[in-house]
Design an enzyme around this catalytic site. Structure first.
Site, short mmCIF file in Angstrom:
data_model
loop_
_atom_site.label_atom_id
_atom_site.label_comp_id
_atom_site.label_asym_id
_atom_site.label_seq_id
_atom_site.Cartn_x
_atom_site.Cartn_y
_atom_site.Cartn_z
N HIS A 152 -35.91 -53.18 108.19
CA HIS A 152 -35.61 -51.78 108.53
C HIS A 152 -34.16 -51.41 108.16
CE1 HIS A 152 -39.23 -50.88 111.21
NE2 HIS A 152 -39.33 -52.17 111.00
N TYR A 207 -31.89 -62.24 115.62
CA TYR A 207 -31.21 -60.95 115.42
C TYR A 207 -29.69 -61.15 115.50
CZ TYR A 207 -35.59 -58.26 115.87
OH TYR A 207 -36.84 -57.73 115.68
C1 HEM Z 1 -40.33 -63.97 114.73
C2 HEM Z 1 -40.28 -62.67 114.92
C3 HEM Z 1 -39.21 -61.77 114.37
C4 HEM Z 1 -38.08 -62.06 113.68
C5 HEM Z 1 -37.56 -63.41 113.27
C6 HEM Z 1 -37.42 -60.80 113.39
C7 HEM Z 1 -36.23 -60.69 112.72
C8 HEM Z 1 -35.51 -59.53 112.58
C9 HEM Z 1 -34.16 -59.44 112.08
C10 HEM Z 1 -33.34 -60.64 111.60
C11 HEM Z 1 -33.79 -58.15 112.11
C12 HEM Z 1 -32.44 -57.56 111.70
C13 HEM Z 1 -31.49 -57.57 112.89
C14 HEM Z 1 -30.11 -57.06 112.55
O1 HEM Z 1 -29.51 -57.47 111.56
O2 HEM Z 1 -29.61 -56.21 113.32
C15 HEM Z 1 -34.91 -57.40 112.63
C16 HEM Z 1 -34.94 -56.04 112.81
C17 HEM Z 1 -36.01 -55.36 113.34
N1 HEM Z 1 -37.18 -55.88 113.83
FE1 HEM Z 1 -37.66 -57.81 113.89
N2 HEM Z 1 -38.17 -59.77 113.91
C18 HEM Z 1 -39.27 -60.32 114.51
C19 HEM Z 1 -40.27 -59.66 115.16
C20 HEM Z 1 -40.33 -58.31 115.32
C21 HEM Z 1 -41.36 -57.62 116.05
C22 HEM Z 1 -42.52 -58.27 116.80
C23 HEM Z 1 -41.07 -56.30 115.95
C24 HEM Z 1 -41.88 -55.20 116.55
C25 HEM Z 1 -41.65 -54.66 117.69
C26 HEM Z 1 -39.85 -56.15 115.18
C27 HEM Z 1 -39.21 -54.96 114.87
C28 HEM Z 1 -37.96 -54.86 114.29
C29 HEM Z 1 -37.28 -53.61 114.06
C30 HEM Z 1 -37.80 -52.21 114.42
C31 HEM Z 1 -36.05 -53.92 113.48
C32 HEM Z 1 -34.94 -52.96 113.08
C33 HEM Z 1 -34.06 -52.76 114.27
C34 HEM Z 1 -33.01 -51.72 114.01
O3 HEM Z 1 -33.33 -50.53 113.96
O4 HEM Z 1 -31.86 -52.11 113.87
N3 HEM Z 1 -39.44 -57.39 114.82
N4 HEM Z 1 -35.94 -58.27 112.91
#
Ligand code: HEM
Length: 336
Positions: free
Chosen positions: A54, A327
């Protein structure tokens, strides 16, 4: 708020990734946070400034107030019934900061709640009721199946085949893709539900702990792009549409808890619970302003705090358990 990760830990992660590539074996069960973020980098390139997931998004602000049911169902400060400030980010899925707003894929709603007592609670939600990985190692294997093998400069066919075989044997991993194929993208950031997807444990005023998942339901109703709009609206309309909409009046979402029934899987976020499960409206999110341009106060937030609030605790869902630390690692790599 930055969360520094020790260089020795980062080196250990790099070594773990090198081992994974060298052997072309599947990722270890319960991969550590650095191995997870290294897999994002292997598939998508180094994390420098943007989130690996995202990366396209817009900052907004507003507030959140619990309903009396919300106060009853959670002792967490955010559910006290007093108004919490909210730093909000709406995002577009994928790894491309210039992704098209018309593309199939999830949209994100991320929120940092700041209670009047100074307590923080963060969450990142998506516009699909399910996630695309049943376990963290599935996410890692999916990413690495697309990554170039450093030895050949090309994707590793064995790894890609192993991942395809896993998906074939575990078809719920495809549920998110099927949902996105069957439901056109939202017409506005304000006209889609956003699901938390993972199960959390809510401790109520009565001392009882209740498993629940949440969804933010748009008070404007659900509206999706038509096929013609998907062709005509272009790549960049969502942020401006939200600015115009919020300029005309607040955008609101009801936060709704869904409670599981007999036999519902609490630990697998690729499987939605049936629609007839009990639901309770626990709060109202009101979006009152949107940043005029790119960037803003949501940029340095990862929206998955390591310290969960008492009263909204993590379940044993392994995907949820893997999130917060990954994260934090990602944030540390993209924060100068
Ligand atoms: C093993 C599971 C997951 C991993 C390893 C993962 C990993 C990540 C990472 C590394 C980021 C970037 C964080 C940053 O740099 O600030 C991210 C962002 C995000 N993830 Fe996940 N994620 C996982 C599961 C999920 C799930 C289940 C959802 C659904 C609810 C989700 C929704 C999001 C969203 C919406 C963002 C963007 C957040 C923002 O607006 O800054 N993720 N994720």
């Amino acid at each position: 708020m930055t969360r520094p990760i020790r260089p020795s830990v980062l080196r250990a992660g790099a070594v773990a990734l090198a081992a994974v590539f060298a052997t072309a074996t599947p990722a270890p069960a319960q991969p550590d946070p650095e191995t997870i973020v290294n897999a994002f980098e292997a598939a998508l390139g180094p994390i420098r400034t943007h989130r690996p997931s995202h990366p396209k998004g817009v900052c907004a602000a507003g507030h959140f107030t619990a309903t009396p049911d919300g106060t009853r169902l959670s002792v967490a400060p955010v559910f006290s019934g007093q108004r919490n400030n909210a730093i909000i980010r709406f995002g577009v899925a994928g790894a491309n900061p210039n992704a098209s707003d018309s593309a199939r894929g999830t949209r994100g709603l991320s929120i940092r709640f700041e209670s009047p007592t100074g307590d923080l609670f963060e969450m990142a939600n998506i516009s699909a009721p399910v996630f695309g990985a049943d376990k963290p190692e599935t996410l890692v294997n999916g990413l690495l199946s697309r990554a170039n093998d450093p030895a050949t400069g090309r994707p590793n066919p064995e790894r890609a085949a192993a991942y395809a075989a896993y998906v074939a044997a575990n078809p719920t991993v495809g549920n998110q893709g099927r949902y996105l194929a069957a439901n056109n993208p939202p017409a506005s950031f304000a006209t889609t539900p956003y699901w938390g997807v993972n199960t959390f444990l809510f401790r109520g005023q009565d001392g009882q702990q209740r498993p629940a998942r949440w969804v933010f339901e748009p008070r404007a109703g659900t509206e999706r792009l038509t096929e013609a709009q998907m062709q005509s609206l272009g790549a960049n309309f969502l942020a401006d549409e939200l600015r115009r909409r919020v300029g005309a009046g607040p955008v609101e979402f009801d936060m709704v808890l869904q409670f599981p029934g007999q036999g519902d899987d609490l630990l697998n976020p690729t499987v939605a619970w049936p629609a007839d499960r009990p639901r309770t409206v626990v709060g109202r999110l009101t979006v009152t302003s949107v940043e005029a341009g790119a960037g803003g106060p949501c940029d340095p937030i990862s929206f998955m705090i390591l310290d969960q609030a008492p009263g909204i605790e993590m379940s044993d869902d392994p995907v949820l358990q893997a999130r917060a630390a990954a994260y934090a690692v990602s944030l540390s790599r993209r924060t100068p």
